[in-house]
Design an enzyme around this catalytic site. Structure first.
Site, PDB file in Angstrom:
ATOM      1  CD  GLU A 149       6.102 161.393  70.966  1.00  0.00           C
ATOM      2  OE1 GLU A 149       7.002 162.011  71.224  1.00  0.00           O
ATOM      3  OE2 GLU A 149       6.036 160.081  71.530  1.00  0.00           O
ATOM      4  CG  HIS A 191       5.058 161.567  78.479  1.00  0.00           C
ATOM      5  ND1 HIS A 191       5.746 160.807  77.746  1.00  0.00           N
ATOM      6  CD2 HIS A 191       4.205 160.731  79.287  1.00  0.00           C
ATOM      7  CE1 HIS A 191       5.413 159.462  77.918  1.00  0.00           C
ATOM      8  NE2 HIS A 191       4.602 159.336  78.624  1.00  0.00           N
TER       9      HIS A 191
END
Length: 223
Positions: A149, A191
């Site tokens: 992330e 993602h």
């Protein structure tokens, strides 16, 4: 940020564990010495999920250990249990501090392996690379990948600092070296590119050409 659907749901095809257990049961045949229940216990005892851990140990030099809730990832022994051949790039739509807080919440149902801070590129490790973090929204990708992330919002390029790109590139170069992952867009992906997942992260401002060039540069330095 990690998807709830990626944690415990299983795609149509059997996983490695199911194949191994099924094959062992078939080899033994009906009335064999080991029941499937026994095989289940054997798998978890010997799969490496209970491999000894050192509290606070990290896989990336310089990372800070900030553990996610154990409800948000699954213990394993990768790459022995599952091969690691992908890195998935995320953007959480949140600040660094909030991202850590969310993944420490056992009710969230998702986590990641690393979080990179925008301002200075500081790296937190939330789950060991040998474990399966629920980050990709796809069961098979969770087992085969490492999730990262990056603090920020997909529609705000201000968070994409030089420090974050460079720190993330060092992180990914190390991961690729450890697991012999090719440095290309098939193996390092967003993602939004994970099959059967509807996401926009890391967003339209993420500079993939620059990022892969940085990863390759860091990989060359490490040789």
């Amino acid at each position: 940020m990690g998807e709830h659907s990626g944690g415990r749901g299983r795609p149509g095809g059997p996983g490695r564990r199911a194949v191994v257990l099924g094959g062992a049961a078939a080899a033994l045949g009906v009335g064999g010495l080991l029941s499937r229940e026994t095989l289940e216990r054997w798998w978890w005892q010997h799969s490496g999920a209970e491999v000894e851990r050192v509290e606070g140990e990290v896989d990336h030099p310089g990372a800070e250990w900030v553990p996610a809730s154990t409800a948000n990832y699954r213990r394993a022994n990768r790459p022995r249990d599952y091969a690691i051949d992908r890195v998935v790039v995320h953007m959480p739509e949140a600040t660094y501090a909030i991202t850590l807080q969310v993944f420490q919440d056992p009710s969230h149902g998702a986590s990641t392996h690393y979080v990179v801070r925008s301002a200075d590129g500081h790296v937190a490790q939330l789950a060991r690379e040998l474990d399966v973090a629920y980050h990709a929204g796809n069961f098979a990708f969770n087992e085969r990948s490492i999730g990262i992330e990056h603090e920020g919002w997909a529609d705000d390029p201000a968070y994409l600092t030089d420090a974050m790109y460079e720190s993330s590139a060092r992180l990914v170069a190390g991961i690729c070296a450890r697991y012999e992952i090719p440095i290309d867009r098939e193996h390092i992906l967003g993602h939004n590119e994970v099959p059967d997942v509807v996401r926009i992260c890391p967003g339209p401002h993420w500079d993939w050409d620059r990022y892969l060039d940085l990863v390759r540069r860091e990989a060359d330095r490490g040789r």
